[in-house]
Design a protein around this motif. Structure first.
Motif, PDB file in Angstrom:
ATOM      1  N   GLN A 111      11.151  29.191 114.724  1.00 40.38           N
ATOM      2  CA  GLN A 111      11.685  28.778 113.424  1.00 40.38           C
ATOM      3  C   GLN A 111      12.606  29.789 112.774  1.00 40.38           C
ATOM      4  O   GLN A 111      13.429  29.408 111.933  1.00 40.38           O
ATOM      5  CB  GLN A 111      10.530  28.475 112.460  1.00 40.38           C
ATOM      6  CG  GLN A 111       9.742  27.218 112.802  1.00 40.38           C
ATOM      7  CD  GLN A 111       8.575  27.013 111.847  1.00 40.38           C
ATOM      8  OE1 GLN A 111       8.040  27.975 111.297  1.00 40.38           O
ATOM      9  NE2 GLN A 111       8.194  25.761 111.666  1.00 40.38           N
ATOM     10  N   VAL A 112      12.463  31.051 113.102  1.00 38.06           N
ATOM     11  CA  VAL A 112      13.187  32.079 112.331  1.00 38.06           C
ATOM     12  C   VAL A 112      14.241  32.825 113.149  1.00 38.06           C
ATOM     13  O   VAL A 112      14.695  33.904 112.777  1.00 38.06           O
ATOM     14  CB  VAL A 112      12.203  33.079 111.681  1.00 38.06           C
ATOM     15  CG1 VAL A 112      11.365  32.390 110.636  1.00 38.06           C
ATOM     16  CG2 VAL A 112      11.318  33.748 112.715  1.00 38.06           C
ATOM     17  N   GLY A 113      14.642  32.237 114.268  1.00 32.95           N
ATOM     18  CA  GLY A 113      15.779  32.757 115.034  1.00 32.95           C
ATOM     19  C   GLY A 113      15.662  34.196 115.489  1.00 32.95           C
ATOM     20  O   GLY A 113      14.665  34.611 116.080  1.00 32.95           O
ATOM     21  N   ARG A 114      16.692  34.991 115.173  1.00 30.70           N
ATOM     22  CA  ARG A 114      16.762  36.378 115.645  1.00 30.70           C
ATOM     23  C   ARG A 114      15.621  37.228 115.121  1.00 30.70           C
ATOM     24  O   ARG A 114      15.217  38.204 115.754  1.00 30.70           O
ATOM     25  CB  ARG A 114      18.088  37.021 115.209  1.00 30.70           C
ATOM     26  CG  ARG A 114      19.327  36.429 115.835  1.00 30.70           C
ATOM     27  CD  ARG A 114      20.554  37.239 115.484  1.00 30.70           C
ATOM     28  NE  ARG A 114      20.712  37.434 114.050  1.00 30.70           N
ATOM     29  CZ  ARG A 114      20.545  38.601 113.425  1.00 30.70           C
ATOM     30  NH1 ARG A 114      20.204  39.680 114.091  1.00 30.70           N
ATOM     31  NH2 ARG A 114      20.715  38.693 112.113  1.00 30.70           N
ATOM     32  N   ARG A 115      15.127  36.887 113.968  1.00 40.10           N
ATOM     33  CA  ARG A 115      14.064  37.668 113.333  1.00 40.10           C
ATOM     34  C   ARG A 115      12.836  37.766 114.237  1.00 40.10           C
ATOM     35  O   ARG A 115      12.322  38.859 114.507  1.00 40.10           O
ATOM     36  CB  ARG A 115      13.688  37.014 112.002  1.00 40.10           C
ATOM     37  CG  ARG A 115      12.761  37.807 111.092  1.00 40.10           C
ATOM     38  CD  ARG A 115      12.501  36.998 109.834  1.00 40.10           C
ATOM     39  NE  ARG A 115      12.052  37.747 108.698  1.00 40.10           N
ATOM     40  CZ  ARG A 115      12.071  37.296 107.452  1.00 40.10           C
ATOM     41  NH1 ARG A 115      12.548  36.085 107.196  1.00 40.10           N
ATOM     42  NH2 ARG A 115      11.627  38.042 106.457  1.00 40.10           N
ATOM     43  N   SER A 116      12.357  36.630 114.697  1.00 40.61           N
ATOM     44  CA  SER A 116      11.151  36.626 115.533  1.00 40.61           C
ATOM     45  C   SER A 116      11.403  37.288 116.884  1.00 40.61           C
ATOM     46  O   SER A 116      10.549  38.015 117.394  1.00 40.61           O
ATOM     47  CB  SER A 116      10.653  35.195 115.737  1.00 40.61           C
ATOM     48  OG  SER A 116      11.647  34.386 116.331  1.00 40.61           O
ATOM     49  N   LYS A 117      12.571  37.043 117.447  1.00 37.56           N
ATOM     50  CA  LYS A 117      12.880  37.635 118.755  1.00 37.56           C
ATOM     51  C   LYS A 117      12.940  39.154 118.657  1.00 37.56           C
ATOM     52  O   LYS A 117      12.450  39.871 119.550  1.00 37.56           O
ATOM     53  CB  LYS A 117      14.191  37.051 119.297  1.00 37.56           C
ATOM     54  CG  LYS A 117      14.079  35.569 119.657  1.00 37.56           C
ATOM     55  CD  LYS A 117      15.422  34.989 120.069  1.00 37.56           C
ATOM     56  CE  LYS A 117      15.271  33.528 120.500  1.00 37.56           C
ATOM     57  NZ  LYS A 117      14.728  32.667 119.442  1.00 37.56           N
ATOM     58  N   HIS A 118      13.547  39.648 117.593  1.00 34.84           N
ATOM     59  CA  HIS A 118      13.602  41.097 117.377  1.00 34.84           C
ATOM     60  C   HIS A 118      12.198  41.674 117.234  1.00 34.84           C
ATOM     61  O   HIS A 118      11.845  42.673 117.864  1.00 34.84           O
ATOM     62  CB  HIS A 118      14.409  41.402 116.115  1.00 34.84           C
ATOM     63  CG  HIS A 118      14.309  42.827 115.651  1.00 34.84           C
ATOM     64  ND1 HIS A 118      13.302  43.255 114.794  1.00 34.84           N
ATOM     65  CD2 HIS A 118      15.061  43.920 115.929  1.00 34.84           C
ATOM     66  CE1 HIS A 118      13.449  44.550 114.581  1.00 34.84           C
ATOM     67  NE2 HIS A 118      14.507  44.984 115.236  1.00 34.84           N
ATOM     68  N   HIS A 119      11.378  41.040 116.396  1.00 36.35           N
ATOM     69  CA  HIS A 119      10.039  41.566 116.122  1.00 36.35           C
ATOM     70  C   HIS A 119       9.172  41.587 117.378  1.00 36.35           C
ATOM     71  O   HIS A 119       8.466  42.562 117.645  1.00 36.35           O
ATOM     72  CB  HIS A 119       9.367  40.736 115.034  1.00 36.35           C
ATOM     73  CG  HIS A 119       9.977  40.897 113.669  1.00 36.35           C
ATOM     74  ND1 HIS A 119      11.128  41.620 113.442  1.00 36.35           N
ATOM     75  CD2 HIS A 119       9.576  40.433 112.441  1.00 36.35           C
ATOM     76  CE1 HIS A 119      11.423  41.599 112.146  1.00 36.35           C
ATOM     77  NE2 HIS A 119      10.497  40.888 111.519  1.00 36.35           N
ATOM     78  N   VAL A 120       9.232  40.515 118.143  1.00 37.05           N
ATOM     79  CA  VAL A 120       8.448  40.445 119.378  1.00 37.05           C
ATOM     80  C   VAL A 120       8.907  41.521 120.365  1.00 37.05           C
ATOM     81  O   VAL A 120       8.081  42.184 121.014  1.00 37.05           O
ATOM     82  CB  VAL A 120       8.545  39.044 120.000  1.00 37.05           C
ATOM     83  CG1 VAL A 120       8.022  39.041 121.429  1.00 37.05           C
ATOM     84  CG2 VAL A 120       7.766  38.036 119.160  1.00 37.05           C
ATOM     85  N   LYS A 121      10.202  41.712 120.461  1.00 37.21           N
ATOM     86  CA  LYS A 121      10.734  42.724 121.381  1.00 37.21           C
ATOM     87  C   LYS A 121      10.276  44.126 120.985  1.00 37.21           C
ATOM     88  O   LYS A 121       9.851  44.922 121.839  1.00 37.21           O
ATOM     89  CB  LYS A 121      12.264  42.662 121.401  1.00 37.21           C
ATOM     90  CG  LYS A 121      12.908  43.671 122.341  1.00 37.21           C
ATOM     91  CD  LYS A 121      14.426  43.524 122.332  1.00 37.21           C
ATOM     92  CE  LYS A 121      15.071  44.553 123.260  1.00 37.21           C
ATOM     93  NZ  LYS A 121      16.561  44.435 123.261  1.00 37.21           N
ATOM     94  N   ILE A 122      10.354  44.440 119.690  1.00 36.78           N
ATOM     95  CA  ILE A 122       9.951  45.771 119.227  1.00 36.78           C
ATOM     96  C   ILE A 122       8.460  45.991 119.415  1.00 36.78           C
ATOM     97  O   ILE A 122       8.022  47.041 119.911  1.00 36.78           O
ATOM     98  CB  ILE A 122      10.344  45.980 117.754  1.00 36.78           C
ATOM     99  CG1 ILE A 122      11.869  45.953 117.599  1.00 36.78           C
ATOM    100  CG2 ILE A 122       9.772  47.287 117.224  1.00 36.78           C
ATOM    101  CD1 ILE A 122      12.603  47.026 118.389  1.00 36.78           C
ATOM    102  N   VAL A 123       7.651  45.007 119.017  1.00 34.41           N
ATOM    103  CA  VAL A 123       6.192  45.146 119.190  1.00 34.41           C
ATOM    104  C   VAL A 123       5.857  45.341 120.666  1.00 34.41           C
ATOM    105  O   VAL A 123       5.082  46.236 121.022  1.00 34.41           O
ATOM    106  CB  VAL A 123       5.451  43.922 118.618  1.00 34.41           C
ATOM    107  CG1 VAL A 123       3.968  43.972 118.983  1.00 34.41           C
ATOM    108  CG2 VAL A 123       5.606  43.853 117.100  1.00 34.41           C
ATOM    109  N   GLY A 124       6.463  44.539 121.529  1.00 38.76           N
ATOM    110  CA  GLY A 124       6.214  44.674 122.970  1.00 38.76           C
ATOM    111  C   GLY A 124       6.636  46.008 123.543  1.00 38.76           C
ATOM    112  O   GLY A 124       6.038  46.503 124.505  1.00 38.76           O
ATOM    113  N   SER A 125       7.640  46.636 122.932  1.00 36.50           N
ATOM    114  CA  SER A 125       8.131  47.920 123.452  1.00 36.50           C
ATOM    115  C   SER A 125       7.122  49.052 123.240  1.00 36.50           C
ATOM    116  O   SER A 125       7.243  50.115 123.844  1.00 36.50           O
ATOM    117  CB  SER A 125       9.451  48.297 122.779  1.00 36.50           C
ATOM    118  OG  SER A 125       9.263  48.716 121.433  1.00 36.50           O
TER     119      SER A 125
END
Length: 231
Positions: free
Chosen positions: A214-228
């Motif tokens: 639902q929130v586009g780039r926001r969620s993708k960024h957050h998931v990527k950072i948390v996973g890192s």
């Protein structure tokens, strides 16, 4: 660059104060890299481990990524971070759910909106009709009200919030800001993962949700950072 670190350490430490002043910039850079600049310059009694094991630990500290920094994000940092994802709008608009909104996600439909706006010399009706818009100071003041709630919601959801790296803290607070307390409670598995600092699982749980789409780039960024941050 840090070959024979034990020998170099002993040589530097045995030098007189006068000779220490004669060290060239490359020498200083080497010593800084093993965490001993303060000792070399006589600024601190701290001693560094000259052994091979100590040298290896020093290399690890040199190569440690910035994301491991401790501390807590300031409100200014959070305003910039959340504003980047939420958007900063001086004029009223309707959000994705059809609610009149202004500034950095300030909901004009909330029950106390009228009194809050009046305290800033603003009128809900005039904002909606575009007769008024927010100044940068008014945007920050309205954001501060929402941020206080978001931080409280984030801490209730994640009691060890401030034990996480700063980037993770910012993401959890933004997660709370974006979702609100009620929707945040619909992520019990992500909540458990953050409680255990299991960042791989936390990222997976965030991705496996309606919110992610639902929130586009926001969620993708957050998931990527948390996973890192996963081990």
């Amino acid at each position: 660059m840090i070959e024979n670190i034990g020998g170099w350490y002993n040589r530097a430490n045995s030098m007189s104060s006068l000779n220490k002043q004669a060290l060239n910039f490359d020498d200083i850079k080497k010593y800084v890299q093993i965490g001993g600049a303060a000792t070399m310059l006589g600024l601190s009694p701290l001693q560094q481990e000259p052994s091979a094991l100590g040298a290896e630990k020093s290399k690890q500290r040199v190569n440690q990524p910035a994301k491991a920094n401790a501390g807590t994000p300031s409100d200014d940092e959070l305003e910039q971070f959340i504003g980047n994802w939420e958007g900063i709008r001086p004029e009223a608009y309707k959000d994705s759910e059809g609610n009149w909104t202004v500034g950095i996600g300030f909901n004009l439909e909330r029950k106390d909106a009228k009194s809050i706006l009046q305290g800033l010399g603003l009128s809900r009706s005039k904002l909606i009709s575009k007769q008024q818009s927010l100044s940068p100071e008014q945007i920050s003041k309205l954001f501060a009200i929402n941020l206080k709630t978001a931080k409280a919601d984030a801490l209730a959801w994640c009691p060890n919030l401030y034990e996480h790296p700063i980037e993770i803290q910012k993401i959890i607070i933004d997660f709370a800001f974006n979702l609100g307390a009620t929707k945040l409670r619909k992520f019990p598995k992500a909540q458990e993962a953050f409680a255990n600092k299991d960042y791989r699982r936390a990222a997976a749980e965030m991705q496996d949700s309606t919110w992610y789409g639902q929130v586009g780039r926001r969620s993708k960024h957050h998931v990527k950072i948390v996973g890192s941050y996963a081990d």
